[in-house]
Design a protein around this motif. Structure first.
Motif, PDB file in Angstrom:
ATOM      1  N   TYR A 179       0.846  -1.198   0.000  1.00  0.00           N
ATOM      2  CA  TYR A 179       0.000   0.000   0.000  1.00  0.00           C
ATOM      3  C   TYR A 179       0.875   1.239   0.000  1.00  0.00           C
ATOM      4  CZ  TYR A 179      -4.048  -2.893   0.992  1.00  0.00           C
ATOM      5  OH  TYR A 179      -5.046  -3.829   0.904  1.00  0.00           O
ATOM      6  N   SER A 180       0.447   2.255  -0.782  1.00  0.00           N
ATOM      7  CA  SER A 180       1.230   3.497  -0.792  1.00  0.00           C
ATOM      8  C   SER A 180       0.266   4.677  -0.904  1.00  0.00           C
ATOM      9  CB  SER A 180       2.189   3.518  -1.988  1.00  0.00           C
ATOM     10  OG  SER A 180       2.650   4.835  -2.201  1.00  0.00           O
ATOM     11  N   HIS A 181       0.689   5.837  -0.388  1.00  0.00           N
ATOM     12  CA  HIS A 181      -0.207   6.998  -0.446  1.00  0.00           C
ATOM     13  C   HIS A 181      -0.046   7.742  -1.756  1.00  0.00           C
ATOM     14  CE1 HIS A 181       3.543   8.168   1.679  1.00  0.00           C
ATOM     15  NE2 HIS A 181       3.521   9.098   0.776  1.00  0.00           N
ATOM     16  N   THR A 182       0.958   7.420  -2.515  1.00  0.00           N
ATOM     17  CA  THR A 182       1.032   7.976  -3.868  1.00  0.00           C
ATOM     18  C   THR A 182       1.871   7.065  -4.736  1.00  0.00           C
ATOM     19  OG1 THR A 182       1.582   9.896  -5.190  1.00  0.00           O
ATOM     20  CG2 THR A 182       3.040   9.406  -3.385  1.00  0.00           C
ATOM     21  N   SER A 183       1.907   7.364  -6.008  1.00  0.00           N
ATOM     22  CA  SER A 183       2.494   6.415  -6.954  1.00  0.00           C
ATOM     23  C   SER A 183       3.968   6.705  -7.153  1.00  0.00           C
ATOM     24  CB  SER A 183       1.749   6.527  -8.291  1.00  0.00           C
ATOM     25  OG  SER A 183       1.793   7.884  -8.708  1.00  0.00           O
ATOM     26  N   TYR A 184       4.758   6.407  -6.122  1.00  0.00           N
ATOM     27  CA  TYR A 184       6.200   6.536  -6.319  1.00  0.00           C
ATOM     28  C   TYR A 184       6.650   5.572  -7.393  1.00  0.00           C
ATOM     29  CZ  TYR A 184       6.551   9.517  -2.249  1.00  0.00           C
ATOM     30  OH  TYR A 184       6.426  10.556  -1.404  1.00  0.00           O
ATOM     31  N   MET A 232      -3.414   6.256   3.310  1.00  0.00           N
ATOM     32  CA  MET A 232      -3.540   7.284   2.266  1.00  0.00           C
ATOM     33  C   MET A 232      -3.041   8.630   2.755  1.00  0.00           C
ATOM     34  SD  MET A 232      -4.324   6.190  -0.586  1.00  0.00           S
ATOM     35  CE  MET A 232      -4.612   7.747  -1.394  1.00  0.00           C
ATOM     36  N   ASP A 233      -2.421   8.623   3.920  1.00  0.00           N
ATOM     37  CA  ASP A 233      -1.885   9.895   4.409  1.00  0.00           C
ATOM     38  C   ASP A 233      -0.396   9.986   4.102  1.00  0.00           C
ATOM     39  OD1 ASP A 233      -1.076  12.075   5.700  1.00  0.00           O
ATOM     40  OD2 ASP A 233      -2.035  11.627   7.632  1.00  0.00           O
ATOM     41  N   ASP A 234       0.425   9.409   4.914  1.00  0.00           N
ATOM     42  CA  ASP A 234       1.855   9.518   4.621  1.00  0.00           C
ATOM     43  C   ASP A 234       2.611   8.233   4.942  1.00  0.00           C
ATOM     44  OD1 ASP A 234       1.434   9.604   7.259  1.00  0.00           O
ATOM     45  OD2 ASP A 234       2.774  11.282   7.691  1.00  0.00           O
TER      46      ASP A 234
END
Lengths: 173, 1063, 446
Positions: A37-42, A140-142
């Protein structure tokens, strides 16, 4: 994607920790169907996903949609004009006025393409799914998270992930 | 002043094409100079025109009144939401349709029934064919066989149908006693009047001019009730009738107007004449003139006009000399002098002697006259020589020259025509002359007699408006005890009347006219009375009866048929009288020309007094509203004046240079102060006027509640005139009195339909040529072969409709606009909307000046949908609401139109019209915009708001023609095609100058095919095909014929430079 | 460029900082702005009601000026939309980092602008209830539509453009809505939960999301160029002098982007204040936007010049007369305002000082928007008023209703926009995180 949520979720703070963790658990049977799970698409992570699941199939949706659109855009004007031929500007429409059809070909190409793409994303990403479970509000935060189904908090999977820098291991049910 | 001489124009035309190898880049810039055409003085004299800022301000000002929304409505709507608004729909008036209980024999609903009758709007008495549908007239057309109208009809005749259906006609007899108006039954009214008449024997009748049995009947009525039969006073504001007739009485001892056969003349000289505006018989003369001036081989008649105002006649003239106001007599005598000096001058010795004596008597004055008139002796001599070579005629006098010398002017005209030998050939005075509809000096007689008259009937005329206030008619009438006003429409004289009796419109009455002596023209009702009105003559019968002295006729018809007996004998018909009358009614006219012997010229004296300089007021008739009798008819107000294009207004026209001198600008309101009073009006700087002329047309300025259409529109210039009369006929003077003008400090926007800025050099719009150039032309033109990428798929039908407009024939009279509006149910929209530029005319008249501002040439260009084969409007309509049919017509599908108005933008001719509102058609009087549902043509749909409309070549008429051709084919078992004679568009049908031709281009023999091949033919915005330059390539089916100047000189000098194909 | 950005915030502050605006109360000026927008909106609604009830005659239009401010507004708003797609799609493909902080607002602007634009053809018709006739729907009369009419091209182009940019915008929103969902409780959580389509942030979703987003960007990129080209053909395809030129498509697109960027700046700066987002939308990002404005303004200036040159060089009298008329005729006021606002004032942006001076830049951008509206006014009206036959010439001035509709459209647009800013993250958080320093243990960020 599995819907069973019994297992452990390891939470990470740092991107490089997650990467390292992914490297170490790669190929291990007990981590076979772990979920990241990640909060953005690194891009690093998306790259891992690429390796793990292969390239995204959305493109096929897009292609089909776009081609359908183009065909429709080509035939719609011609068929309408043939259905009721009228003299416009000294010419009869249909085949004697193809250039304008390019516009409809293009517009419907884009429109259908976009719609199909969205459908693809929803379908493949299992979006619009009311049963989707949120394992942790911080995801979904950090924070980053690795979910290992079936593992236990005191199991070795947990200790391994902890050794990789997970600041918390929580049990999910 | 910036002006362009012809030689400069030639230079312009020498410019090379932009892409010619040796041409420099400034070539296009060069032809941005002023072109040879201009539309208003603003272009050549900018400081005269309203500045753009003013225009803006004025437009803002006009906006306020622009919308038909009352403040309350707006307030109410503020509470309505957009959704409500969007779904709100238009309320349609509901009309009950009652089927026939007993179907009349040989009457098919939907099939028109035609009646022949005679127009009564002016004494010219044109024959009219009334088209009626289900018993109500829908359209008037000139009787094709009637020798006066010859199929044509003027704007006024066309529009009289709106007078018939006008909702503001009196609905019942009214009696006014000390300010109170009460409705009465006919019987009560008759009894009362009868009683009064019985009481006194001093009865008089004021009636409009007529050449028929009417006057005789009135006289008979007066004798029956014991009054003096000479108490019939005829009145027509158009003094030409009386002055011409009186002049001939002086000259030859017999009254009457000579019948003018212009067609036979080759050179026509008009001196202050307005035969194309008003004259004595405008349709008849337009027809004749158009034949006289048409091109025969390399020959062409010529019209030379001397005038102080800018009349349509002057606009049509090949050569136009501007002379001071009031110098018509001097000019005529100068021409007479030059003619007299010619050895070839015709006329008997005695006549010449008389003329010589007159010339000698005025020698001193005549010698100075050249400078006063401003035309050199040589000009007159050259003109005299030319006139004597070929059959020529001089036409003197018009509504702009009603001064003290009006009759002397006619006498001088007679001199000239005697010297020209026009009598007997062009001027028919001994065979088929016209009796004067009015008796000269009648009004003068009335003013004297009025003192001892107790009862006065005013029938069908409105002297209290058409006479100058200073004349004192109204005062005289107020002294009369009992005034009975018998009008078919409320008149200003009603105010002074005790009894107001609504009379029938002429389409509802029986009557007859004798426009030419021996020639009877019948008037019969085409419809049952539409309001509670009666025939004036029958009213008199009732009154006579109730006065105890019945006249002994069942009705007026029996009286008339008694009158017509003589024609029965003359015709020597084998049938019985009833059948004879039926036949006459079917045809509309009967008779053969009377003959008489006219003596030689009697000894007449003319004393010439030269006009002194200074601003002079002239009040000619407005060519649509005449003396104001037609101001209540919306379409006539809407058509707009030909020369100024102003609608719904009066204006003060002044020469631009005078404006510059006096510091006046367009739309400035000035106060014109004359000896008799003053009036205020807005200025229109009109080229071609004499610098001293202040021209304010009559027709508008109705002040009482006569009609919501005419009430408060414009002003009445007669207010400024002091009482003065023609020395002979006693006709009041409406021209040439000295006035002062002063700025009021307001501006008022005249609703001119042509807005203008620089026109520059648009050379493929109005093309002109010369006889010389034409002589060189050889072979047929082909306007239809134009290089094109795709193959056309046009004209798959049996026909290809086309139209041709002859620019050298159009006089700008506006009859076509009227006919079109009435045929196609085009809305009248009123001043505010016209100010915004929303006029709805399907055919408009573009007016172009050329040459100098002081004496310009004028070209009228009728502009209707050009029915382009490559129509730019069709390709852009998103919903296919406008497409081409197989016969070349650019068709509108009204109920498919969504109102994007893109077609309007795409049209280079801007002939498409948009319904900005739902123009109401349930009542006509309520607002200027409204229309009367009964006056609509049932064959043409009425367009609602949000729909684009335009000319469609009267497609309904085409369909009728094709159907009847089909029926004929069935009947005779062989193919019948629609021929030229089978179908005419409304505009073509009514054009008094035959400027419009319409027909089938697939038939090589048809008139239109010939004209499309004519060397003069060209397409507007069609570039210059002869130079392989095709302009916009819209390929219209409407072609124009270039304007041709007389004596081998092109009208506009040259064509200027060529604007290369656009885009 | 944005590498030089000094971030005083970490990704941990992102959600907190951006979403507290959504959860908490914005600056009071927000409510003032909203009230103002609503008043304008009501004016517009009422005038539309009047038009629909009484007729399009309420507008100042007449023959020959059949098109007026409504079409002007239409073109204006479509143009506004373009910058949004440009920033979100083209700059995405170019990987221009600075777009990440403002692309959300830009896309929102696009969507609302296109919705606004779409209304105007209907208003313009007057009888709005007939609008659907422009669609190729089967009907008993067999009446189809004219596929050669630029207006029909519009119908397709605008609807496609609206749909695509709407989807694009919403897909971008989904992860952020998910973040929002995870922060709120109760009913709000339920609503945002539905809107987030069950986004959990697992890597497969991100995987497809990235691909799909890329495709959408690729598809919308030609849209940016095509839509306004097609709009420009509404004019260029007619014979009208002043319209009938081939330069229109590029010239219109440049103009669109110019006005769009100016509008983005005008929108972002105040909202940034209202919701205290200075930490995330950096000066550098806004400055980059201004640079784009400057670039397009120079392109537009060039287009004006070349248009005039061609009109003269073509040697077509009618063409040249129109252009002379624009500069000297009754509409010269609009022409010169346009020239100064679009070509002269933007030149100030060459100076870095002014680019960083927010108030001045705001004024310049505002003027640009006015100028661009006038440009469309110029093209539409001055070409129509005086074209071929002098006999048909007319004059047009907007009526009160015309102006009310124009202001009303602004009301309509700003109402939507302000509502959006209140309920959705104004900055794309997931994308913002990408341009912020990555959270790494080995290389501490501070």
């Amino acid at each position: 994607m599995t819907t069973k949520t019994a297992g452990i979720l390891a939470l990470f703070d740092y991107l490089d920790d997650v990467e390292a963790a992914l490297e170490t658990i790669k190929g291990r049977p007990e981590f076979k169907d772990h979920i990241l799970y990640s909060h953005t698409s690194y891009h690093e992570l998306v790259h891992h996903a690429e390796e793990r699941y292969g390239p995204s199939q959305v493109r096929w949706f897009t292609l089909t949609g776009a081609l359908t659109g183009a065909t429709t855009g080509f035939w719609l004007p011609i068929l309408c004009d043939l259905d009721f031929p009228l003299i416009v500007g000294g010419k009869t429409p249909a085949f004697s006025s193809l250039p304008p059809n390019l516009i409809f070909i293009f517009e419907l190409f884009v429109l259908f393409g976009a719609l199909a793409t969205i459908l693809g994303m929803l379908w493949l990403g299992r979006l619009g799914n009311p049963h989707a479970r949120i394992l942790d509000n911080r995801l979904m935060d950090d924070k980053f998270g690795i979910f290992v189904p079936g593992a236990r908090v005191d199991g070795e999977e947990a200790s391994l992930l902890k050794s990789q820098g997970a600041f918390e291991i929580k049990k999910t049910s | 002043m910036e002006r362009l001489e012809f030689d400069e124009l030639d230079k312009l035309s020498e410019q090379k094409e932009v892409f010619a190898p040796d041409a420099a880049f400034e070539a296009p810039v060069k032809n941005i100079g002023k072109g040879h055409l201009f539309m208003a003085v603003e272009e050549v004299m900018p400081e005269i025109g309203a500045t753009d800022l003013e225009v803006r301000g004025e437009i803002a000002e006009s906006k306020g009144k622009g919308y038909p929304i009352a403040r309350r409505d707006v307030m109410r709507l503020f509470s309505a939401s957009a959704i409500l608004g969007a779904t709100a729909c238009v309320k349609r008036p509901a009309e009950k349709i009652v089927p026939y209980v007993n179907q009349p024999v040989d009457f098919v609903p939907g099939n028109p029934v035609y009646y022949a009758t005679t127009c009564n709007e002016c004494p010219a008495a044109c024959g009219v064919v009334v088209k009626t549908r289900e018993g109500r007239p829908t359209k008037l057309e000139g009787g094709p066989e009637h020798p006066v109208s010859q199929g044509a009809l003027c704007a006024i005749g066309q529009a009289s149908i709106q007078g018939l259906y006008h909702p503001e006609r009196h609905k019942s007899p009214l009696i006014q006693t000390n300010g109170l108006t009460k409705e009465f039954s006919w019987e009560a009214a008759f009894d009362r009047i009868g009683a009064i008449v019985k009481g006194t024997k001093k009865v008089g009748i004021i009636t409009k001019g007529s050449t028929g049995s009417q006057r005789k009947f009135y006289a008979e009525f007066l004798t029956k009730i014991g009054s003096k039969s000479e108490n019939v006073f005829t009145w027509d504001a158009n003094g030409l009738y009386s002055s011409i007739s009186e002049a001939h009485r002086l000259a030859f001892g017999v009254e009457g107007l000579p019948r003018l056969e212009l067609a036979r003349a080759s050179t026509i000289v008009g001196i202050g004449s307005d035969i194309l505006d008003v004259g004595t018989s405008v349709v008849y003369h337009s027809k004749g003139l158009s034949q006289a001036l048409s091109i025969k081989g390399i020959e062409k008649g010529e019209l030379v006009q001397f005038e102080a105002v800018m009349s349509l006649t002057g606009g049509r003239a090949d050569k136009r000399h501007v002379i001071p106001v009031g110098s018509e007599l001097a000019t005529t005598l100068l021409l007479v002098r030059s003619l007299h000096e010619q050895s070839t001058a015709k006329g008997s010795k005695g006549a010449k002697a008389v003329i010589a004596s007159v010339l000698d008597a005025n020698k001193a004055a005549l010698d100075q006259a050249y400078d006063v008139v401003g035309v050199k002796k040589e000009v007159f001599e050259a003109l005299a020589r030319k006139m004597l070579e070929k059959p020529s005629v001089l036409v003197a006098g018009g509504t702009a020259s009603f001064d003290e010398n009006a009759t002397s002017l006619q006498v001088a005209g007679i001199f000239a025509n005697i010297l020209l030998g026009a009598y007997g050939s062009i001027l028919n005075f001994d065979k088929g002359w016209s009796a004067s509809p009015v008796k000269a000096g009648d009004m003068k007689r009335f003013m004297e007699a009025s003192a001892d008259l107790d009862v006065v009937f005013v029938i069908g005329t409105d002297p209290s408006f058409t006479l100058p206030a200073s004349y004192g008619f109204s005062e005289a009438l107020t002294k009369v005890k009992t005034v009975v006003s018998i009008q078919n429409f409320p008149a200003e004289v009603d105010r002074l009347a005790e009894f107001i009796l609504p009379a029938d419109h002429y389409l509802e009455t029986w009557g007859d006219e004798e426009p030419v002596s021996g020639f009877l023209s019948i008037r019969q009702p085409a419809v049952r009375t539409t309001v509670n009105s009666r025939q004036p003559e029958e009213m008199l019968m009732w009154i006579a009866a109730s006065a105890g002295s019945p006249m002994g006729y069942a009705d007026y018809r029996t009286y008339l048929s008694a009158q017509w007996k003589s024609y029965y004998e003359m015709a020597g018909a084998k049938v019985d009288y009833e059948t004879f009358v039926k036949a006459v009614l079917r045809r509309g006219f009967i008779g053969k020309l009377d003959t008489r012997t006219v003596g030689d010229l009697k000894d007449v004296k003319i004393s010439l007094a030269l006009p002194e300089s200074g601003l002079k007021l002239v009040s000619p008739f407005d060519h649509r509203l005449r003396d104001g009798s037609f101001a209540h008819i919306p379409i006539l107000q809407e058509v707009g004046d030909g020369m100024t294009t102003i609608a719904w207004d009066s204006w003060v026209a002044i020469n631009p240079n005078t404006c510059r001198k006096l510091g006046l600008k367009r739309n400035d309101v000035i106060r014109v102060e004359g000896p008799g009073g003053f009036f205020e009006g807005a200025i229109f700087p009109l080229p071609g006027l004499h610098p001293d002329a202040i021209v304010a047309p009559r027709g508008n300025g109705h002040t009482d509640k006569r009609s919501t259409i005419s009430n408060g529109v414009g002003f009445n210039p007669l207010a400024a005139f002091a009482k003065a009369e023609d020395k002979v006929t006693g006709q009041p003077v409406t021209s040439g009195q000295t006035v002062k003008v002063s700025l009021v400090g307001k501006t008022y926007r005249l609703a001119a339909m042509q807005k203008h800025h620089d026109i520059g050099n648009r050379s493929d719009i109005v093309r002109t040529t010369s006889l010389a150039a034409l002589a060189k032309e050889s072979g047929d033109k082909d306007l239809d072969t134009v290089p094109d990428l795709y193959p056309d798929v046009l004209h798959r039908g049996d026909y290809r409709w086309g139209m041709s407009v002859d620019l050298s024939k159009c006089t700008g009279c506006g009859a076509c606009m009227t006919a079109c509006s009435l045929e196609n149910n085009v809305a009248q929209i009123g001043r505010e909307q016209i100010l915004m530029g929303r006029e709805m005319h399907w055919i408009r008249l573009d007016r172009y000046f050329n040459g100098e501002v002081d004496s310009p040439g004028v070209t009228f260009q009728p502009m209707m949908c050009q029915q382009c084969n490559h129509a730019p409007c069709e390709a852009v309509c998103p919903v296919l609401a406008t497409t081409h049919d197989d016969e070349g017509i650019n068709a509108m599908t009204y109920n498919r139109c969504v109102g994007t108005r893109y077609c309007g933008n795409a049209c280079p001719y801007k002939v498409r019209r948009f319904n900005w509102w739902t123009y109401k058609w349930n009542t006509m009087g309520e607002k200027e915009r409204d229309r009367n549902i009964r006056a609509l043509n049932p064959d043409v749909t009425v367009r609602t708001r949000g729909v684009m409309e335009k000319c469609n070549f009267c497609v309904g008429r085409l369909r009728d023609a094709k159907l009847s051709a089909k029926e004929r084919s069935k009947e005779f078992g062989r193919e019948f095609r629609v021929q030229d004679s089978d179908v005419k568009t409304a505009c073509q049908q009514t054009c008094p100058s035959d400027a419009i031709t319409f027909g089938d281009l697939k038939n090589p023999g048809s008139g239109i095919s010939k004209l499309r091949r004519d060397p003069r033919a060209y397409l507007v915005l069609g570039g210059f095909p002869e130079e392989k330059e095709y302009g916009l390539k819209t390929l219209p089916n409407v072609s124009y014929l270039m304007k041709v100047g007389a004596d081998h000189e092109s009208v506009a000098g040259s064509e200027g430079t060529h604007a290369p194909e656009h885009g | 460029m944005s590498d030089t950005v000094q971030w005083d915030k970490t990704i941990s502050d992102v959600n907190e900082g951006i979403l507290k605006g959504v959860e908490g109360r914005p600056h009071p000026t927000y409510y003032i702005a909203l009230a103002f927008a609503l008043t304008l909106l009501i004016t517009g609604v009422v005038s539309w009601g009047l038009i629909a009830t009484f007729g399009i005659g309420l507008s100042g239009k007449s023959s020959p000026v059949y098109w007026g401010t409504f079409i002007t507004d239409f073109v204006f708003w479509v143009g506004i939309g373009h910058a949004g797609t440009l920033i979100s799609a083209i700059l995405f493909l170019f990987r221009a980092k600075w777009r990440n902080s403002i692309n959300r607002s830009a896309e929102a602007m696009t969507v609302f602008a296109v919705i606004t634009a779409g209304l105007f053809p209907l208003i313009h018709m007057g009888r709005v209830w007939n609008g659907f006739w422009t669609l190729p729907l089967p009907n008993t009369n067999n009446m189809w539509v004219n596929f050669r009419s630029p207006l029909l091209w519009d119908v397709f182009a605008i609807s496609t453009y609206l749909t695509v940019s709407l989807l694009f915008w919403y897909m971008g929103l989904v992860p952020d809505i998910a973040s929002l969902r995870d922060r709120v409780k109760g009913f709000k959580r339920f609503v945002y939960g539905i809107l987030s389509l069950g986004w959990t942030g697992n890597i497969r979703q991100w995987h497809h999301y990235e691909t799909g987003y890329g495709f959408l960007a690729a598809l919308s990129t030609p849209l940016v160029l095509s839509v306004h080209s097609i709009v420009s053909w509404d004019f260029a395809m007619a014979l009208q002098p002043g319209w009938h030129t081939t330069i229109f498509p590029p010239y219109f697109v440049a103009g669109a982007i110019l006005s769009g960027c100016a509008m983005v700046y005008n929108l972002v700066v105040p909202v940034r204040k209202m919701f205290r987002l200075e930490g995330f939308i950096k000066e550098e990002h806004l400055e980059a936007c201004l640079k784009l404005t400057l670039l397009t303004s120079t392109i537009v200036a060039y287009a004006y010049a070349i248009e005039f040159f061609i009109a003269w060089y073509s040697g077509s009298y009618y063409e040249w007369a129109i252009f002379r008329g624009r500069a000297t005729g009754p509409y010269s006021f609009y022409f010169w305002t346009m020239t100064f606002c679009n070509c002269v004032f933007p030149l100030l942006l060459w100076s870095r000082k002014i680019r960083y001076n927010t108030p001045v830049a705001m004024v310049i951008c505002f003027l640009i928007n006015i100028g661009m509206w006038f440009e469309r006014y110029n093209i539409v009206i001055s070409s129509l008023a005086e074209d071929f036959l002098p006999g048909s010439w007319g004059h047009y001035e907007p009526s009160i209703i015309d102006m009310c509709m124009t202001f009303g459209s602004f009301g309509w647009f700003f109402t939507w926009f302000l509502i959006f800013t209140k309920f959705f993250p104004f900055v794309s958080m997931s994308e913002l995180k990408l341009i912020m320093p990555k959270p790494l243990r080995r290389k501490p960020t501070h």
